[in-house]
Design a protein around this motif. Structure first.
Motif, PDB file in Angstrom:
ATOM      1  N   ILE A  36       2.834   1.498  11.014  1.00  0.00           N
ATOM      2  CA  ILE A  36       2.928   1.925   9.706  1.00  0.00           C
ATOM      3  C   ILE A  36       2.786   3.438   9.447  1.00  0.00           C
ATOM      4  N   PHE A  37       3.586   4.071   8.909  1.00  0.00           N
ATOM      5  CA  PHE A  37       3.343   5.574   8.544  1.00  0.00           C
ATOM      6  C   PHE A  37       3.006   5.402   6.961  1.00  0.00           C
ATOM      7  N   SER A  38       1.885   5.835   6.909  1.00  0.00           N
ATOM      8  CA  SER A  38       1.351   5.971   5.252  1.00  0.00           C
ATOM      9  C   SER A  38       0.699   7.178   4.948  1.00  0.00           C
ATOM     10  N   LEU A  39       0.552   7.362   3.610  1.00  0.00           N
ATOM     11  CA  LEU A  39      -0.120   8.633   2.988  1.00  0.00           C
ATOM     12  C   LEU A  39      -1.627   8.563   3.122  1.00  0.00           C
TER      13      LEU A  39
ATOM     14  N   SER B 167      12.422 -12.026  11.935  1.00  0.00           N
ATOM     15  CA  SER B 167      13.373 -11.479  11.154  1.00  0.00           C
ATOM     16  C   SER B 167      12.747 -10.583  10.093  1.00  0.00           C
ATOM     17  N   LYS B 168      13.358  -9.581   9.328  1.00  0.00           N
ATOM     18  CA  LYS B 168      12.576  -8.897   8.412  1.00  0.00           C
ATOM     19  C   LYS B 168      13.317  -8.513   7.161  1.00  0.00           C
ATOM     20  N   ASP B 169      12.616  -8.241   6.104  1.00  0.00           N
ATOM     21  CA  ASP B 169      13.189  -7.867   4.807  1.00  0.00           C
ATOM     22  C   ASP B 169      12.663  -6.374   4.589  1.00  0.00           C
ATOM     23  N   ASN B 170      13.335  -5.623   4.981  1.00  0.00           N
ATOM     24  CA  ASN B 170      13.069  -3.909   4.632  1.00  0.00           C
ATOM     25  C   ASN B 170      12.656  -3.900   3.264  1.00  0.00           C
TER      26      ASN B 170
ATOM     27  N   GLY C 217       0.816  -1.165   0.156  1.00  0.00           N
ATOM     28  CA  GLY C 217       0.028  -0.172   0.080  1.00  0.00           C
ATOM     29  C   GLY C 217       0.703   1.170   0.004  1.00  0.00           C
ATOM     30  N   SER C 218       0.147   2.227   0.533  1.00  0.00           N
ATOM     31  CA  SER C 218       0.895   3.627   0.312  1.00  0.00           C
ATOM     32  C   SER C 218       1.656   3.919   1.525  1.00  0.00           C
ATOM     33  N   ILE C 219       3.024   3.087   1.620  1.00  0.00           N
ATOM     34  CA  ILE C 219       3.599   3.110   2.855  1.00  0.00           C
ATOM     35  C   ILE C 219       4.857   3.825   2.564  1.00  0.00           C
ATOM     36  N   ILE C 220       5.076   4.753   3.798  1.00  0.00           N
ATOM     37  CA  ILE C 220       6.157   5.633   3.682  1.00  0.00           C
ATOM     38  C   ILE C 220       7.186   5.031   4.815  1.00  0.00           C
ATOM     39  N   ARG C 221       6.791   4.453   5.963  1.00  0.00           N
ATOM     40  CA  ARG C 221       7.944   3.692   6.635  1.00  0.00           C
ATOM     41  C   ARG C 221       7.278   2.887   7.503  1.00  0.00           C
TER      42      ARG C 221
ATOM     43  N   ILE D 144      -0.030   9.764   8.130  1.00  0.00           N
ATOM     44  CA  ILE D 144      -0.579   9.067   9.374  1.00  0.00           C
ATOM     45  C   ILE D 144       0.037   7.897   9.870  1.00  0.00           C
ATOM     46  N   LYS D 145      -0.132   7.726  11.128  1.00  0.00           N
ATOM     47  CA  LYS D 145       0.641   6.497  11.730  1.00  0.00           C
ATOM     48  C   LYS D 145      -0.301   5.643  12.598  1.00  0.00           C
ATOM     49  N   ARG D 146      -0.516   4.452  12.133  1.00  0.00           N
ATOM     50  CA  ARG D 146      -1.497   3.556  12.845  1.00  0.00           C
ATOM     51  C   ARG D 146      -1.131   2.192  12.898  1.00  0.00           C
ATOM     52  N   GLY D 147      -1.562   1.502  13.434  1.00  0.00           N
ATOM     53  CA  GLY D 147      -1.110   0.059  13.632  1.00  0.00           C
ATOM     54  C   GLY D 147      -2.163  -0.618  12.896  1.00  0.00           C
ATOM     55  N   TYR D 148      -1.704  -1.755  12.177  1.00  0.00           N
ATOM     56  CA  TYR D 148      -2.258  -2.616  11.323  1.00  0.00           C
ATOM     57  C   TYR D 148      -2.385  -4.098  11.518  1.00  0.00           C
TER      58      TYR D 148
END
Length: 123
Positions: A99-102, A70-73, A26-30, A108-112
């Motif tokens: 997640i920070f998204s547009l 673990s994670k893959d950025n 999605g529209s993910i910034i960070r 905005i920042k919210r939990g998903y």
């Protein structure tokens, strides 16, 4: 629209292994902290493991030495390698991410949450 899609659950015998994956899109910034939770029938949802954006990890005592997060950025994906599984690990496993998204009005920042994936460990 941000989504978390999980995969990798299933049925395994005690002592076996499974690897869960959770991909964000999605529209993910960070992405900040990502984690895995689980909920067994009749019990509250509990944290299994988490990993921060800086790579620091945290585990529930019950899974230490057996599970690895673990994670893959680049792929925006978090994994949970589960070894030496026990019947008490049986639960629905949920991915969670901050997640920070547009949005329409800016960032905005919210939990998903993901939709959940069933893990069943037979004795």
């Amino acid at each position: 629209q941000v989504q978390l899609v999980e995969s990798g659950g299933g049925l395994v015998q005690a002592g076996g292994s499974l690897r869960l994956s959770c991909a964000a899109s999605g529209s993910i910034i960070r992405i900040d902290t990502m984690g895995w939770y689980r909920q067994a029938p009749g019990k509250q949802r509990e944290l299994v493991a988490s990993v921060t954006s800086g790579g620091s990890t945290n585990y529930a005592d019950s899974v230490k030495e057996r599970f690895t997060i673990s994670k893959d950025n680049v792929k925006k994906t978090v994994y949970l390698q589960m070894n030496t599984l026990k019947p008490e690990d049986t639960a629905v496993y949920y991915c969670n991410a901050d997640i920070f998204s547009l949005g329409e009005l800016g960032t905005i920042k919210r939990g998903y949450w993901g939709q959940g994936t069933q893990v069943t460990v037979s004795s």
